[in-house]
Design a protein around this motif. Structure first.
Motif, mmCIF file in Angstrom:
data_model
loop_
_atom_site.group_PDB
_atom_site.id
_atom_site.type_symbol
_atom_site.label_atom_id
_atom_site.label_comp_id
_atom_site.label_asym_id
_atom_site.label_seq_id
_atom_site.Cartn_x
_atom_site.Cartn_y
_atom_site.Cartn_z
ATOM 1 N N LEU A 1 -67.362 1.588 -15.686
ATOM 2 C CA LEU A 1 -66.748 1.260 -16.969
ATOM 3 C C LEU A 1 -67.732 0.688 -17.984
ATOM 4 O O LEU A 1 -67.344 0.400 -19.109
ATOM 5 C CB LEU A 1 -65.592 0.272 -16.760
ATOM 6 N N SER A 2 -68.980 0.530 -17.603
ATOM 7 C CA SER A 2 -69.965 0.000 -18.535
ATOM 8 C C SER A 2 -70.161 0.957 -19.711
ATOM 9 O O SER A 2 -70.031 2.177 -19.574
ATOM 10 C CB SER A 2 -71.308 -0.199 -17.817
ATOM 11 N N THR A 3 -70.468 0.389 -20.867
ATOM 12 C CA THR A 3 -70.753 1.208 -22.043
ATOM 13 C C THR A 3 -72.216 1.648 -22.089
ATOM 14 O O THR A 3 -72.623 2.369 -23.000
ATOM 15 C CB THR A 3 -70.423 0.443 -23.336
ATOM 16 N N SER A 4 -73.007 1.238 -21.109
ATOM 17 C CA SER A 4 -74.400 1.635 -21.042
ATOM 18 C C SER A 4 -74.521 3.084 -20.585
ATOM 19 O O SER A 4 -73.694 3.568 -19.793
ATOM 20 C CB SER A 4 -75.166 0.735 -20.069
ATOM 21 N N PRO A 5 -75.540 3.803 -21.025
ATOM 22 C CA PRO A 5 -75.798 5.148 -20.490
ATOM 23 C C PRO A 5 -76.048 5.151 -18.983
ATOM 24 O O PRO A 5 -75.991 6.205 -18.351
ATOM 25 C CB PRO A 5 -77.046 5.605 -21.248
ATOM 26 N N TYR B 1 -69.793 -9.616 -12.019
ATOM 27 C CA TYR B 1 -71.034 -8.882 -12.253
ATOM 28 C C TYR B 1 -70.685 -7.463 -12.691
ATOM 29 O O TYR B 1 -69.555 -6.999 -12.537
ATOM 30 C CB TYR B 1 -71.893 -8.836 -10.984
ATOM 31 N N ARG B 2 -71.653 -6.776 -13.265
ATOM 32 C CA ARG B 2 -71.464 -5.396 -13.708
ATOM 33 C C ARG B 2 -72.420 -4.446 -13.028
ATOM 34 O O ARG B 2 -72.397 -3.258 -13.287
ATOM 35 C CB ARG B 2 -71.621 -5.330 -15.231
ATOM 36 N N VAL B 3 -73.292 -4.988 -12.194
ATOM 37 C CA VAL B 3 -74.247 -4.186 -11.434
ATOM 38 C C VAL B 3 -74.075 -4.517 -9.961
ATOM 39 O O VAL B 3 -74.222 -5.675 -9.563
ATOM 40 C CB VAL B 3 -75.692 -4.479 -11.867
ATOM 41 N N ASP B 4 -73.749 -3.507 -9.152
ATOM 42 C CA ASP B 4 -73.630 -3.702 -7.711
ATOM 43 C C ASP B 4 -75.020 -3.550 -7.100
ATOM 44 O O ASP B 4 -75.597 -2.456 -7.098
ATOM 45 C CB ASP B 4 -72.670 -2.667 -7.124
ATOM 46 N N ARG B 5 -75.565 -4.625 -6.594
ATOM 47 C CA ARG B 5 -76.927 -4.600 -6.065
ATOM 48 C C ARG B 5 -77.048 -3.874 -4.734
ATOM 49 O O ARG B 5 -78.151 -3.583 -4.279
ATOM 50 C CB ARG B 5 -77.458 -6.030 -5.926
ATOM 51 N N GLY C 1 -72.422 4.166 -13.754
ATOM 52 C CA GLY C 1 -72.248 5.023 -12.594
ATOM 53 C C GLY C 1 -73.543 5.522 -11.979
ATOM 54 O O GLY C 1 -73.504 6.394 -11.098
ATOM 55 N N ARG C 2 -74.688 4.983 -12.388
ATOM 56 C CA ARG C 2 -75.969 5.479 -11.917
ATOM 57 C C ARG C 2 -76.796 4.361 -11.285
ATOM 58 O O ARG C 2 -76.629 3.189 -11.607
ATOM 59 C CB ARG C 2 -76.747 6.114 -13.073
ATOM 60 N N HIS C 3 -77.682 4.762 -10.385
ATOM 61 C CA HIS C 3 -78.654 3.817 -9.823
ATOM 62 C C HIS C 3 -79.726 3.525 -10.869
ATOM 63 O O HIS C 3 -80.094 4.398 -11.658
ATOM 64 C CB HIS C 3 -79.324 4.401 -8.580
ATOM 65 N N VAL C 4 -80.238 2.275 -10.844
ATOM 66 C CA VAL C 4 -81.321 1.895 -11.748
ATOM 67 C C VAL C 4 -82.437 1.258 -10.924
ATOM 68 O O VAL C 4 -82.189 0.391 -10.080
ATOM 69 C CB VAL C 4 -80.842 0.917 -12.833
ATOM 70 N N VAL C 5 -83.664 1.705 -11.190
ATOM 71 C CA VAL C 5 -84.845 1.188 -10.511
ATOM 72 C C VAL C 5 -85.798 0.638 -11.560
ATOM 73 O O VAL C 5 -86.108 1.314 -12.550
ATOM 74 C CB VAL C 5 -85.548 2.304 -9.698
ATOM 75 N N ALA C 6 -86.255 -0.596 -11.364
ATOM 76 C CA ALA C 6 -87.302 -1.150 -12.224
ATOM 77 C C ALA C 6 -88.639 -0.613 -11.748
ATOM 78 O O ALA C 6 -88.923 -0.597 -10.541
ATOM 79 C CB ALA C 6 -87.293 -2.670 -12.158
#
Length: 349
Positions: A98-102, A26-30, A105-110
Motif C-alpha cells: 500500500l505504500s505510495t513509493s515506486p 512499520y512500512r518495510v518488512d525486514r 511490493g518490491r525488495h530493496v537492497v542498499a
C-alpha cells in the motif's frame, strides 16, 4: 491544576492521525528470518523487480549519503547499476503493497560504491538528475516507507564503515547474512550492528508547565526536552531520573514511556518518556545545558511566535513530546517586518 499523583496527559496534536492498534508500526518488512538463510541474498539479487538504493561515503557525522530527488529516493534497477563489485550491499526489506513509493511490493537492497564509481555512473546519465544528500536533509521530505528505508540504510552502512575488523583479534571481517552480520574468519566470532539507547523526557510540574533546556551546542535559542544515553546495567526509568538530575538539578518521579524514534547519528534509538517534577528550582549543569525554563502553554506559544525560542524540528520525538503536552501543533514563528519572511534582516531597515 493536576495532582502530582496524576500521570501527565498525552494528548495527540491536532490534525495528527492515530495509528490503528492492529497495524504494524512499520512500512518495510525486514524479513529478518529469511535474510539469514543461506542463498537468500542471491535470490533477491537475481529478482528483476528488486530495487537498489545507491549509497556512497559522504560528509557529516554519519559519513553516508544517498541519491535522491527533491521528494523521493532515487532507487534503480539492476540493469543500470555501475559495473564492478560494490563495497557493500545490504538487504533492507520488502516495502508494503500500500505504500505510495515506486518500491511498493518490491525488495530493496542498499548498495555502496566509492564516490568515484558513482561519479562515472552519474556522468553516464544514469542518475536521473538526482543529487547526493544525507539523512537529515532528506528525511523530512520523504514518503513514510522511503524515510524508513533511508534511516535503516544509513544506520547499517555507517556501522559497517566503522566495524571492518574483529574487535577480539583485529582480523578483517567478512559480511554475511545479507549484510546484517560480520564474521571473523580467524576466531569465528559474529558481530552484529549496535544500537545505543537514549532516553528523552518531558518534565511536567504541578502547574502543568513543561521544562525545556538550551543545549550549549545550539547557541542558547533552541529549547528542547532533556535527554541522555542509558548507561550499562541501568534501567530506562533510572536513566530518566539520573539524566534530569544531572542536567537540571531536580528529582523527578513517575517516569512513563510514550514512544520511540530511530536516531542513527550514528547508532541510537530515542526512548521518549514523561516524568513529574517534585520541585521547580532548577539548575543547568553549565556544560551540556546552559539554560532552563519552565513554560506554560501560552508562554511557549508566545516565545515561538516571537522567535525568542526555536523548538525542535517537527519530525523529532522531542517535538512530539512537547506537542503532546501542548495539545496541538506548535504555532509558526511570525515573519519579521524587516524580512517579510524571505530572509535575514536587511541592514538599515
Amino acid at each position: 491544576m493536576e495532582s502530582t499523583a496524576t500521570p501527565p496527559r498525552h494528548r495527540p496534536a491536532s490534525g495528527q492521525s492515530q495509528p490503528r492498534p492492529d497495524a504494524p508500526p512499520y512500512r518495510v518488512d525486514r524479513l529478518s528470518e529469511e535474510r539469514a538463510r543461506e542463498g537468500w541474498m542471491e535470490e533477491v539479487l537475481a529478482d528483476d523487480r528488486t530495487l537498489y538504493l545507491p549509497l556512497r561515503p559522504g560528509q557529516g557525522a554519519l559519513g553516508v549519503e544517498s541519491l535522491a530527488t527533491d521528494r523521493a529516493l532515487q532507487m534503480v534497477e539492476r540493469s543500470v547499476l555501475p559495473a564492478g563489485e560494490p563495497t557493500l550491499h545490504v538487504y533492507l526489506g520488502r516495502v508494503e503493497d500500500l505504500s505510495t513509493s515506486p518500491a511498493a511490493g518490491r525488495h530493496v537492497v542498499a548498495i555502496v560504491h566509492p564516490g568515484a564509481v558513482w561519479g562515472q555512473w552519474k556522468d553516464a546519465g544514469h542518475d536521473g538528475g538526482a543529487r547526493w544528500a544525507g539523512l537529515r536533509a532528506l528525511a523530512p521530505v520523504l514518503e513514510a516507507a522511503e524515510a524508513e528505508l533511508l534511516t535503516q540504510a544509513t544506520a547499517i552502512a555507517a556501522w559497517h564503515a566503522g566495524h571492518t575488523h574483529c574487535p577480539r583479534c583485529g582480523a578483517p571481517t567478512t559480511v554475511v547474512q545479507s549484510g546484517w552480520v560480520r564474521l571473523c574468519p580467524q576466531d569465528s566470532s559474529q558481530h552484529f550492528p549496535r544500537t545505543d539507547p537514549a532516553i528523552i523526557v518531558s518534565v511536567i510540574d504541578d502547574q502543568d508547565r513543561i521544562l525545556l533546556g538550551a543545549n550549549a551546542r545550539w547557541g542558547g535559542q533552541r529549547y528542547s526536552t532533556l535527554a541522555g544515553f542509558v548507561e550499562p546495567g541501568e534501567t530506562l526509568e533510572a536513566a530518566v531520573i539520573r539524566e534530569v538530575g544531572e542536567e537540571a538539578g531536580i528529582v523527578v518521579s513517575e517516569p512513563a514511556y510514550v514512544s520511540s524514534q530511530s536516531w542513527p547519528f550514528p547508532a541510537s534509538i530515542m526512548l521518549a518518556f514523561t516524568a513529574r517534577a517534585t520541585q521547580t528550582s532548577v539548575r543547568p549543569d553549565g556544560e551540556e545545558i546552559i539554560a532552563l525554563r519552565w513554560f506554560t502553554r501560552a508562554e511557549l506559544a508566545a516565545a515561538v511566535r516571537a522567535g525568542d525560542v526555536t523548538p525542535p524540528t517537527p519530525l523529532s520525538v522531542a517535538r512530539h513530546l512537547i506537542e503532546n503536552w501542548y495539545g496541538s501543533s506548535l504555532p509558526e514563528p511570525q515573519a519579521s517586518p524587516a524580512t517579510d519572511g524571505a530572509g535575514p534582516p536587511v541592514a538599515g531597515r
